[in-house]
Each structure stands twice: as structure tokens, then as C-alpha cells.
Design a protein around this motif. Structure first.
Motif, mmCIF file in Angstrom:
data_model
loop_
_atom_site.group_PDB
_atom_site.id
_atom_site.type_symbol
_atom_site.label_atom_id
_atom_site.label_comp_id
_atom_site.label_asym_id
_atom_site.label_seq_id
_atom_site.Cartn_x
_atom_site.Cartn_y
_atom_site.Cartn_z
ATOM 1 N N LYS A 92 0.843 -1.212 0.000
ATOM 2 C CA LYS A 92 0.000 0.000 0.000
ATOM 3 C C LYS A 92 0.870 1.251 0.000
ATOM 4 N N GLN A 93 1.880 1.271 0.895
ATOM 5 C CA GLN A 93 2.731 2.458 1.000
ATOM 6 C C GLN A 93 3.979 2.109 1.778
ATOM 7 N N PHE A 94 4.991 2.978 1.687
ATOM 8 C CA PHE A 94 6.104 2.867 2.636
ATOM 9 C C PHE A 94 6.427 4.262 3.163
ATOM 10 N N HIS A 95 7.027 4.294 4.338
ATOM 11 C CA HIS A 95 7.383 5.550 5.010
ATOM 12 C C HIS A 95 8.517 5.266 5.983
ATOM 13 N N PHE A 96 9.032 6.316 6.607
ATOM 14 C CA PHE A 96 10.195 6.171 7.482
ATOM 15 C C PHE A 96 9.924 6.781 8.866
ATOM 16 N N HIS A 97 10.747 6.400 9.847
ATOM 17 C CA HIS A 97 10.803 7.034 11.170
ATOM 18 C C HIS A 97 12.282 7.300 11.438
ATOM 19 N N TRP A 98 12.615 8.485 11.990
ATOM 20 C CA TRP A 98 14.032 8.778 12.186
ATOM 21 C C TRP A 98 14.247 9.692 13.391
ATOM 22 N N ALA A 135 -9.059 -3.760 6.474
ATOM 23 C CA ALA A 135 -7.960 -4.645 6.900
ATOM 24 C C ALA A 135 -7.220 -4.057 8.100
ATOM 25 N N ALA A 136 -7.118 -2.725 8.131
ATOM 26 C CA ALA A 136 -6.328 -2.051 9.180
ATOM 27 C C ALA A 136 -6.934 -2.226 10.564
ATOM 28 N N THR A 137 -8.205 -2.707 10.621
ATOM 29 C CA THR A 137 -8.817 -2.928 11.942
ATOM 30 C C THR A 137 -8.946 -4.421 12.250
ATOM 31 N N ALA A 143 0.457 -6.477 7.132
ATOM 32 C CA ALA A 143 1.795 -7.035 7.313
ATOM 33 C C ALA A 143 2.764 -5.896 7.023
ATOM 34 N N VAL A 144 3.548 -5.522 8.020
ATOM 35 C CA VAL A 144 4.512 -4.440 7.811
ATOM 36 C C VAL A 144 5.922 -5.013 7.861
ATOM 37 N N LEU A 145 6.674 -4.742 6.791
ATOM 38 C CA LEU A 145 8.072 -5.168 6.700
ATOM 39 C C LEU A 145 8.917 -4.011 7.238
ATOM 40 N N GLY A 197 1.631 -7.497 16.360
ATOM 41 C CA GLY A 197 1.640 -6.177 16.994
ATOM 42 C C GLY A 197 0.619 -5.237 16.404
ATOM 43 N N SER A 198 0.990 -3.948 16.390
ATOM 44 C CA SER A 198 0.024 -2.902 16.049
ATOM 45 C C SER A 198 0.641 -1.857 15.115
ATOM 46 N N LEU A 199 -0.214 -0.931 14.671
ATOM 47 C CA LEU A 199 0.286 0.290 14.047
ATOM 48 C C LEU A 199 1.096 1.023 15.130
ATOM 49 N N THR A 200 2.167 1.709 14.738
ATOM 50 C CA THR A 200 2.992 2.385 15.752
ATOM 51 C C THR A 200 2.616 3.859 15.898
ATOM 52 N N THR A 201 1.563 4.269 15.165
ATOM 53 C CA THR A 201 1.023 5.618 15.365
ATOM 54 C C THR A 201 -0.487 5.481 15.507
#
Ligand SMILES: NS(=O)(=O)c1ccc(NCc2ccco2)c([N+](=O)[O-])c1
Ligand SMILES: [Zn+2]
Length: 262
Positions: A92-98, A135-137, A143-145, A197-201
Motif C-alpha cells: 500500500k505504502q512505505f514511510h520512514f521514522h528517524w 484490513a487495518a482494523t 503485514a509491515v516489513l 503487533g500494532s500500528l505504531t502511530t
């Protein structure tokens, strides 16, 4: 923290999210501290297969929390499968945390060690659910890589992303971003840890099968610095707040098992 305004600051950051999102104190929250020696070596865990060859990136945007590259997800052209997954999940998408300058900002940690940054490639279970939102609920909806970034040499392909960041400096900005294949962001080894686990936000839905790769990719300090030219704030806002430290710290394991591919 009012309504849906959440962030990473002192007043609206991770320690305050539970007020609007009580699931923040749930039993399968992410990220976690992964302790390799305590992970269960599961020989039934097959390899992760990422089929991104015919993926179609659409745009790159600043959503006020991270920089996001979105993909066409109306068919199974780019999916992840294998490993702990019972069926293919659609990219669906990718993003970053830094982190901040000279500081680490990964979400998952490894025996207490933080990396400079963490890339999340987000996929959804389009076999069982009709939309990403549905799906997000669901407990097996996403599935997050997760891929760690450490600093060192320049990453040959990350330039394609960092060179576009000036176009999405402000919250709410979006620009075309075609022909990007995220396969070039994968490390050479796809060995992984996996756990539920879960969404981290926010909304922190407990809907994620996490697959965290053991091998980090290497990017340069200069490339990381370009992420920190992004702003949390919009062009029309008076305040200009640099987008950095947009990571949630590790959450209680609550008896969960982390499994390790061999
Ligand atoms: N850091 S993460 O990969 O866990 C993450 C967190 C939130 C959202 N989205 C927030 C959201 C709203 C409704 C459903 O989803 C996403 N995502 O969408 O890929 C990913
Ligand atoms: Zn993320």
C-alpha cells in the motif's frame, strides 16, 4: 491532545496518545525491543518473498508525521508472501521514522540498540478484506516489513527519494513519484524476526503481523540529514517545526512470542 491532533512533541507525543486512543495500553502494541536470544527459532518459518517487480508507485507526500510513498493497490501486482503469512498481502505504502541530528530514531530496538532510522513497507490482506481501511482494523489485516537504516556509505538508490524531499517539505504537500521499485531498498538477507503487533502511530490498531529484517541497509549521514529538512508543519502555519524524532518507543511485550527465521 485534542481530537485527532497527535504528534511527537511533549504535549501530544506517544505518552499522551492513550487519552484519545486507549488501545495504546493494549496487549499487542508496537514497536517492541527485540531480544535475539529470547526469540524462538521456528524452522517452519519459510523465507519472505517480496514481489515488487511490477509495482506502481503513485506519489510521495508529507502527511505531517512522516514522508510516504503510495502505490497502486487495486490488484496483486506488488505483494509480500511466505514467512508467517497465510496469503499474499498487497503493498500500500512505505514511510520512514528517524531521529534528530546525530541521534537514533528507529522504532523497534534490538537488545536495547536503536538504529538511525526504520523503513516500514505496509501491506494489507486483500484476500480476506475489501479495503485497506477494513484490513487495518482486523487482527490479521496488515503485514509491515520493517527495515533498519544505519549510517555509513551513501545508499545508491535512496537518492531517488531524498532528492524529492524538497518538493514535500510542508505537511499536506504531495507530488508525483512514478516508477520507484522499493525492491532496491531491501538488504541482501531477508532473515527476520516476526511477532503480532500494532500500528505504531494512532489509531494504533492491533492489526499488524510485523516482519522485521535482521540486516540493516546502509545510508549516509547526508541522506539522513535530508529527511530532517522536512517539516511537521504546513506552509500556511507560522511555526516551522523540523520533522525529526518521529518514532514511538518500545512497548511492553505482554507475554508475546517473537519468532526468528533461521
Ligand atoms: N508506522 S506503521 O507502519 O505502523 C503505520 C501506522 C499508521 C498507519 N496509518 C494510519 C491509519 C489510519 C487508518 C488506518 O491506518 C499506517 N499506514 O496507513 O500504512 C502505518
Ligand atoms: Zn511506520
Amino acid at each position: 491532545m485534542t481530537g485527532n491532533q497527535w504528534g511527537y512533541g511533549k504535549e501530544d507525543g506517544p505518552s499522551a496518545w492513550h487519552r484519545s486512543y486507549p488501545v495504546a495500553k493494549g496487549s499487542r502494541q508496537s514497536p517492541i525491543d527485540i531480544i535475539p536470544e529470547q526469540a524462538f527459532h521456528d524452522n517452519s518459518l519459510g523465507p519472505i518473498i517480496a514481489n515488487y517487480d511490477h509495482c506502481t508507485s503513485i506519489n510521495i507526500s508529507n502527511n505531517g508525521h512522516s514522508v510516504v510513498v503510495e502505490f497502486v493497490d487495486s490488484d496483486n501486482r506488488s505483494v509480500i508472501q511466505g514467512g508467517p503469512l497465510d496469503n499474499p498481502y498487497r503493498l500500500k505504502q512505505f514511510h520512514f521514522h528517524w531521529g534528530g541530528k546525530g541521534c537514533d530514531g528507529s522504532e523497534h530496538t534490538v537488545a536495547g540498540y536503536s538504529y538511525a532510522s526504520e523503513l516500514h513497507l505496509v501491506h494489507w490482506n486483500a484476500v480476506k478484506y475489501k479495503t485497506f481501511a477494513e484490513a487495518a482494523t482486523a487482527p490479521d489485516g496488515l503485514a509491515v516489513l520493517g527495515i533498519f537504516l544505519k549510517t555509513g556509505d551513501d545508499h545508491r538508490w535512496l537518492h531517488t527519494i531524498t532528492d524529492a524531499l524538497y518538493m514535500v517539505k510542508y505537511k499536506g504537500s504531495v507530488t508525483d513519484f512514478r516508477g520507484f521499485n522499493p525492491k532496491c531498498l531491501l538488504p541482501s538477507s531477508l532473515h527476520y524476526w516476526t511477532y503480532l503487533g500494532s500500528l505504531t502511530t494512532p489509531p494504533l490498531h492491533e492489526s499488524v503481523v510485523w516482519i522485521v529484517l535482521k540486516q540493516p541497509i546502509v545510508v549516509s549521514d547526508k541522506q539522513m540529514g535530508k529527511f530532517r529538512t522536512l517539516l511537521f508543519t504546513g506552509e500556511e502555519e507560522e511555526e516551522r517545526i523540523r520533522m525529526e524524532n518521529n518514532f514511538r518507543p518500545p512497548q511492553p511485550l505482554q507475554g508475546r512470542k517473537v519468532r526468528s527465521s533461521n
